[in-house]
Motif scaffolding. Sequence first.
Motif, mmCIF file in Angstrom:
data_model
loop_
_atom_site.group_PDB
_atom_site.id
_atom_site.type_symbol
_atom_site.label_atom_id
_atom_site.label_comp_id
_atom_site.label_asym_id
_atom_site.label_seq_id
_atom_site.Cartn_x
_atom_site.Cartn_y
_atom_site.Cartn_z
ATOM 1 N N ALA A 84 0.980 -1.110 -0.083
ATOM 2 C CA ALA A 84 0.176 -0.125 0.368
ATOM 3 C C ALA A 84 0.852 1.221 0.416
ATOM 4 C CB ALA A 84 -0.803 0.084 1.606
ATOM 5 N N TYR A 111 -1.267 7.841 12.211
ATOM 6 C CA TYR A 111 -0.896 5.658 11.455
ATOM 7 C C TYR A 111 -0.063 5.187 12.913
ATOM 8 C CZ TYR A 111 1.062 1.309 10.257
ATOM 9 O OH TYR A 111 2.173 0.286 9.809
ATOM 10 N N PHE A 142 -6.762 -2.041 8.699
ATOM 11 C CA PHE A 142 -7.958 -1.673 6.861
ATOM 12 C C PHE A 142 -7.445 -0.413 7.629
ATOM 13 C CE2 PHE A 142 -9.883 -5.983 7.015
ATOM 14 C CZ PHE A 142 -9.624 -5.898 5.954
ATOM 15 N N ILE A 143 -7.988 0.098 8.283
ATOM 16 C CA ILE A 143 -7.777 2.330 8.361
ATOM 17 C C ILE A 143 -6.082 2.618 8.285
ATOM 18 C CG2 ILE A 143 -7.676 4.033 10.047
ATOM 19 C CD1 ILE A 143 -9.519 3.443 10.887
ATOM 20 N N ILE A 199 -4.836 2.248 4.769
ATOM 21 C CA ILE A 199 -5.754 3.888 3.877
ATOM 22 C C ILE A 199 -4.640 5.058 4.558
ATOM 23 C CG2 ILE A 199 -7.630 5.324 3.740
ATOM 24 C CD1 ILE A 199 -9.238 3.312 4.320
ATOM 25 N N LEU A 222 -1.161 4.205 2.074
ATOM 26 C CA LEU A 222 -1.894 4.937 0.842
ATOM 27 C C LEU A 222 -2.054 6.454 0.697
ATOM 28 C CD1 LEU A 222 -2.427 2.781 -1.899
ATOM 29 C CD2 LEU A 222 -5.326 3.449 -1.051
ATOM 30 N N LEU A 223 -2.628 6.588 1.626
ATOM 31 C CA LEU A 223 -2.548 8.082 1.387
ATOM 32 C C LEU A 223 -1.113 9.389 2.055
ATOM 33 C CD1 LEU A 223 -6.350 9.096 3.577
ATOM 34 C CD2 LEU A 223 -5.564 9.198 0.825
#
Length: 425
Positions: free
Chosen positions: A278, A319, A326-327, A330, A333-334
Motif C-alpha cells: 500500500a 498511523y 484496514f485504516i 488507507i 496509501l494516502l
Amino acid sequence: MKSSFLTRPFYFLWTTQTAANAADVLYIMALTVLVLNQTESLISAAFMPLMRSGAQMLSGLIAPLLLNRFKLPALLLLSQTGQFLLFVGLAVYLQLTGKDAVFVLVFALVFAMSFLDGWTVPARNALVPRLVAHEQGLLKANSLISVSDQVVQFAGWGLSGVIVAVLGPSPTLLVTAVVYGLAAAFTLGVKEPAEAHLEQQPTDAAPDDSIAAAPASRWHTLTEGWKIIWKMPRLRLLTFMDIIDMLGGSVWVGAFTLAFVQTALGQGEEWWGFINAAYFAGTVGGGLLVLAISRAIGSSLLAAMLIGMAGYGILTAIYALNTQPFIALILVLLMGPFAELSVINRRTLIQRSVDKGVLPKVLSAQASLLNLVFCISLLVMAALAEWLGIVNLYLLAAVLTLLALGVGLIGRQAFRNESAPGARM
C-alpha cells in the motif's frame, strides 16, 4: 507543458536507471536468499544493506575528483559498465563454487559494486536539468524518474521473490547480469548537449563567485560541494530539512514495519506485506499526481514541498495511534502522494538553486551526508524502539517530519532572498 521539453537523451537516462534499479533489486534479493541458505545467519544477511550504504557514502566523498575529470555521461557509463563486469564476475564465481563460495570475496565484490553505484544517483540528478529542453520540464522529468523508481521498488521486490523461488538464487544472478548489461548499453544513448558546457542554465540562485574563483586543488575539489551547501542559505536549509526527515524515515525499514504490524495492529506477516504494498502504491500514485499537476505547481515549489511534508507528518502520527489494520492500509496509501510531493519538489528546488557546473559536487556531498545519516538513524531507531516502544517510535518519526516542516517555514526567507526576479516560491 509539452512532452518536447523532455529530450531523447533524457529518455535514455530514464531507461538505463530503471534497468539498473531493477537489477539492484534482483541481485539483493538473490544474494540475501543465497547468504541465508548457506550461512543461516541473519546477521550476515543484514550486513549487506549496511555495507552497501557505507560503500556509497565513501564513494560520494571522492566523487568530486571524478566529476572534475569526466563528463557526467562518461562517468555514468563507467559506473554502469563497471558494475556489469563486477557482477558478471560475481555470478560466474557463485556458479562455479556453489556452496564452497567464500563470502568474504562475495561481500568484497558487493562493496565494489556499491562503491561504483555511489555516484550514479548524484550524476543522474545532475544530468536531468541538462537534458531537459526547458526549465518548466524539470518538475515533470523528476516526477517521471520518481515514478519509475517507485514502480521498480513496488513491483520489483514481489517479482524478484517469484523469480528467485522459480529459478533459484544462482540462475537469478545470471538473469540480473543480463539486465545490468542492458543498463550499461542504454547509457551509451545519454549524450549531454554540447552547449551545456558553454552556457549556464538559468537557476533561482546566482553561483557563489568566491567559491568559483577558488584554486582547483584536490582538497578544494573534494570540499567544494560541502562549502557551497554551507554558504548558500537555501541549500543549507534544504539539506538540514533532509537530514531531519531522514532521521525519522528509517522507521519504514522492514524490521520496524513488521514490529508495528505485530505489536500495534495485532496482525501477522501477511499484513506486513499489505502495508508495504500500500505504501509503495501510494508513492507511485503520488509521483503520477505530481506529474499531472506539474503545470499547476509551476514555480510554487516551496509551498508544494511544505504541504507534502505537513500531510505526511500528520498521517504518520495518525498511523502511529491507529490500531485498525484496514485504516492503516488507507493511511499509508494516502501518505505516498504527500511523500512524493515533498521529495520531488525538494529535489527540483535543489537542482534550480545551483549552477549546473557545480550541481554534481553538491549532490555528491548531500548523498554522502544522507547515507551517513541513514546508517546512524537505523542504529539509533533500533535502540529507541527497545526503550520507547514501536508506537512511540512512529510518533517520534512524525514529530521529526513536522520539525523539518517548521524549519522550512521559519527559513523560507532564504528562498525569497535568493530567488530570481519574478520567481514565485
